[in-house]
Design an enzyme around this catalytic site. Structure first.
Site, PDB file in Angstrom:
ATOM      1  N   GLN A   1      -1.269   2.204  -6.142  1.00  0.00           N
ATOM      2  CA  GLN A   1      -2.660   2.371  -5.755  1.00  0.00           C
ATOM      3  C   GLN A   1      -3.406   1.973  -6.882  1.00  0.00           C
ATOM      4  O   GLN A   1      -4.512   1.219  -6.543  1.00  0.00           O
ATOM      5  CB  GLN A   1      -3.112   3.796  -5.335  1.00  0.00           C
ATOM      6  CG  GLN A   1      -2.592   4.100  -3.870  1.00  0.00           C
ATOM      7  CD  GLN A   1      -3.057   5.798  -3.575  1.00  0.00           C
ATOM      8  OE1 GLN A   1      -3.432   6.277  -4.460  1.00  0.00           O
ATOM      9  NE2 GLN A   1      -2.896   6.044  -2.401  1.00  0.00           N
TER      10      GLN A   1
ATOM     11  N   TYR B   1      -3.079  -0.969   8.277  1.00  0.00           N
ATOM     12  CA  TYR B   1      -3.755  -2.167   8.776  1.00  0.00           C
ATOM     13  C   TYR B   1      -4.312  -2.122  10.271  1.00  0.00           C
ATOM     14  O   TYR B   1      -3.352  -1.569  11.056  1.00  0.00           O
ATOM     15  CB  TYR B   1      -3.011  -3.301   8.505  1.00  0.00           C
ATOM     16  CG  TYR B   1      -2.970  -3.704   7.179  1.00  0.00           C
ATOM     17  CD1 TYR B   1      -4.040  -4.213   6.333  1.00  0.00           C
ATOM     18  CD2 TYR B   1      -1.773  -3.786   6.414  1.00  0.00           C
ATOM     19  CE1 TYR B   1      -4.154  -4.660   4.895  1.00  0.00           C
ATOM     20  CE2 TYR B   1      -1.678  -4.072   4.852  1.00  0.00           C
ATOM     21  CZ  TYR B   1      -2.746  -4.297   4.298  1.00  0.00           C
ATOM     22  OH  TYR B   1      -2.577  -4.661   2.901  1.00  0.00           O
TER      23      TYR B   1
ATOM     24  N   SER C   1      -8.444  -3.312  -2.963  1.00  0.00           N
ATOM     25  CA  SER C   1      -9.153  -1.999  -2.830  1.00  0.00           C
ATOM     26  C   SER C   1     -10.384  -1.859  -3.687  1.00  0.00           C
ATOM     27  O   SER C   1     -11.403  -1.528  -3.590  1.00  0.00           O
ATOM     28  CB  SER C   1      -8.333  -0.835  -2.899  1.00  0.00           C
ATOM     29  OG  SER C   1      -7.336  -0.653  -1.724  1.00  0.00           O
TER      30      SER C   1
ATOM     31  N   ASP D   1      -3.836  -2.168  -6.866  1.00  0.00           N
ATOM     32  CA  ASP D   1      -4.394  -2.606  -5.678  1.00  0.00           C
ATOM     33  C   ASP D   1      -5.732  -3.428  -5.792  1.00  0.00           C
ATOM     34  O   ASP D   1      -6.915  -2.724  -5.780  1.00  0.00           O
ATOM     35  CB  ASP D   1      -4.420  -1.484  -4.499  1.00  0.00           C
ATOM     36  CG  ASP D   1      -5.085  -2.219  -3.167  1.00  0.00           C
ATOM     37  OD1 ASP D   1      -5.154  -3.243  -2.957  1.00  0.00           O
ATOM     38  OD2 ASP D   1      -4.973  -1.263  -2.122  1.00  0.00           O
TER      39      ASP D   1
ATOM     40  N   ARG E   1       0.871  -1.310  -0.235  1.00  0.00           N
ATOM     41  CA  ARG E   1      -0.010   0.146  -0.073  1.00  0.00           C
ATOM     42  C   ARG E   1       1.024   1.152  -0.087  1.00  0.00           C
ATOM     43  O   ARG E   1       1.013   2.077   0.939  1.00  0.00           O
ATOM     44  CB  ARG E   1      -0.741  -0.103   1.248  1.00  0.00           C
ATOM     45  CG  ARG E   1      -2.131  -1.117   1.033  1.00  0.00           C
ATOM     46  CD  ARG E   1      -2.993  -1.089   2.205  1.00  0.00           C
ATOM     47  NE  ARG E   1      -4.407  -1.569   2.062  1.00  0.00           N
ATOM     48  CZ  ARG E   1      -5.372  -1.847   2.503  1.00  0.00           C
ATOM     49  NH1 ARG E   1      -5.204  -1.189   3.841  1.00  0.00           N
ATOM     50  NH2 ARG E   1      -6.581  -2.464   2.216  1.00  0.00           N
TER      51      ARG E   1
END
Length: 378
Positions: A127, A230, A133, A130, A122
């Site tokens: 991004q 996290y 996500s 990902d 991350r």
């Protein structure tokens, strides 16, 4: 460079690892694209649409994968598919290796360089790669839709000549990507929304979406987030205090959506059987963590359980696949963004920088060996 996209064969999987848009851009990188016939049909992409984008369509998995330099998959390939990979081929997919450690050794034995897309770090430049996500965002949305379908009342307030319908109360447990989308979707549908998470940074996010934040805000709570964003596993003492607060909150809810996962670990229990027993008849729990053991011990994978007190517990598997058209489009873009920097602009071939932090984080096997530290001893 030949890139193969076989049909997904795992149960409950309707997604595909390519789209006509991603095929065009992969071809622009210099790749030849081969897609198994029917791979996109469940996601409303015909063979003709792929061919119009420039892909070749192969009749089966064997002819799709044979000779490919790179294989894209949504989920890990079936064991019999590995026999069709050439040694040195690159596999890029959501491999879920914690759920099947034997598969990691199988990739190494087959000489496959396997990348687990869920391990992409991350960081800012990753991004757009990902998959967690992009897919969790859709899962959070779909969880609310599934809850609304199972809930036998209206969600928004309705004022009619025959009387007023009270709005539903929804509690979202876990405020990651899925949780935030669930909050936003439940608010759009007119619910009174609250949410809880052990990460202090999420309080402002919940409130910005119009929700009420529910948490025991002591010193442990203030330090309950890792550097990677996290949630940390909380102490037994904190869990007991938070459980007491949630127990008092949950009995007032009509809809509860649980989203808490810990990578490589069983899902934490957020809604105990005792809490379920206090909920109102007709209320609904959607357990997004059911595939990792569930946030509620009463949930069952692939089933809607109705408890003795009339609570519905929804354990639908693979929620992103329930919205497969958009899920496939986003997943395909994630894969495109992952492979683009790995292709040499001069030679149009793979030129992987093995020291790059994205590569080092996501590579499971290389050159016939297991290389990811979490699985080396597996």
């Amino acid at each position: 460079m030949r890139i193969a996209i076989p049909k997904e064969r795992r149960p409950n999987e309707k997604r595909v690892a390519a789209s006509p848009e991603s095929v065009k851009k992969l071809i622009a990188l210099g790749a030849e694209i081969v897609i198994e016939t029917g791979a996109g049909l469940a996601s409303a992409i015909t063979d003709a649409a792929f061919e119009a984008a420039g892909a070749k369509v192969a009749p089966d998995a064997a002819s799709t994968i044979a000779g490919a330099d790179v294989v894209f998959h949504v989920q890990r390939p079936m064991p019999d598919e590995l026999a069709h990979f050439k040694r040195g081929a690159v596999l890029i997919a959501g491999l879920n290796p914690y759920a099947d450690r034997d598969s990691v050794k199988a990739y190494a034995d087959a000489g496959i360089d396997a990348f687990a897309m869920e391990f992409v770090p991350r960081i800012t430049r990753a991004q757009s790669m990902d998959i967690l996500s992009s897919q969790a965002n859709l899962a959070g949305y779909r969880a609310v839709i599934e809850a609304a379908a199972e809930y036998s009342r209206a969600i928004p307030m309705m004022m009619t000549a025959a009387g007023t319908v009270a709005p539903a109360r929804a509690l979202i447990m876990g405020v990651g990507v899925a949780g935030l989308q669930a909050i936003a979707t439940a608010k759009r549908l007119g619910a009174i929304v609250s949410a809880t998470d052990v990460r202090p940074a999420t309080k402002e996010q919940v409130e910005s979406l119009g929700g009420t934040f529910v948490a025991v805000m002591d010193d442990e709570f203030k330090n309950a987030q890792t550097a990677g964003g996290y949630a940390k596993e909380m102490s037994k003492d904190y869990q007991a205090k938070q459980a007491a607060l949630i127990a008092d909150t949950i009995k007032k809810q009509d809809i509860v959506i649980t989203t808490a996962l810990i990578p490589g670990r069983p899902a934490p229990v957020l809604v105990s059987a005792e809490m379920v027993a206090t909920m109102k008849p007709g209320s609904v729990i959607v357990d997004l963590a059911v595939e990792q053991g569930g946030n509620c011990p009463l949930s069952k994978p692939g089933e809607v359980v109705v408890t003795d007190n009339g609570v519905k517990i929804v354990g639908i598997l693979n929620l992103p696949s329930r919205i497969c058209v958009d899920a496939s489009q986003l997943f395909a873009k994630n894969l495109l963004n992952f492979i683009t920097p790995l292709v040499s602009k001069e030679t149009k071939q793979l030129a992987i920088d093995w020291e790059d932090e994205i590569i080092k984080a996501s590579i499971l096997t290389k050159g016939g060996a297991v290389v990811h530290p979490a699985f080396v001893a597996a």
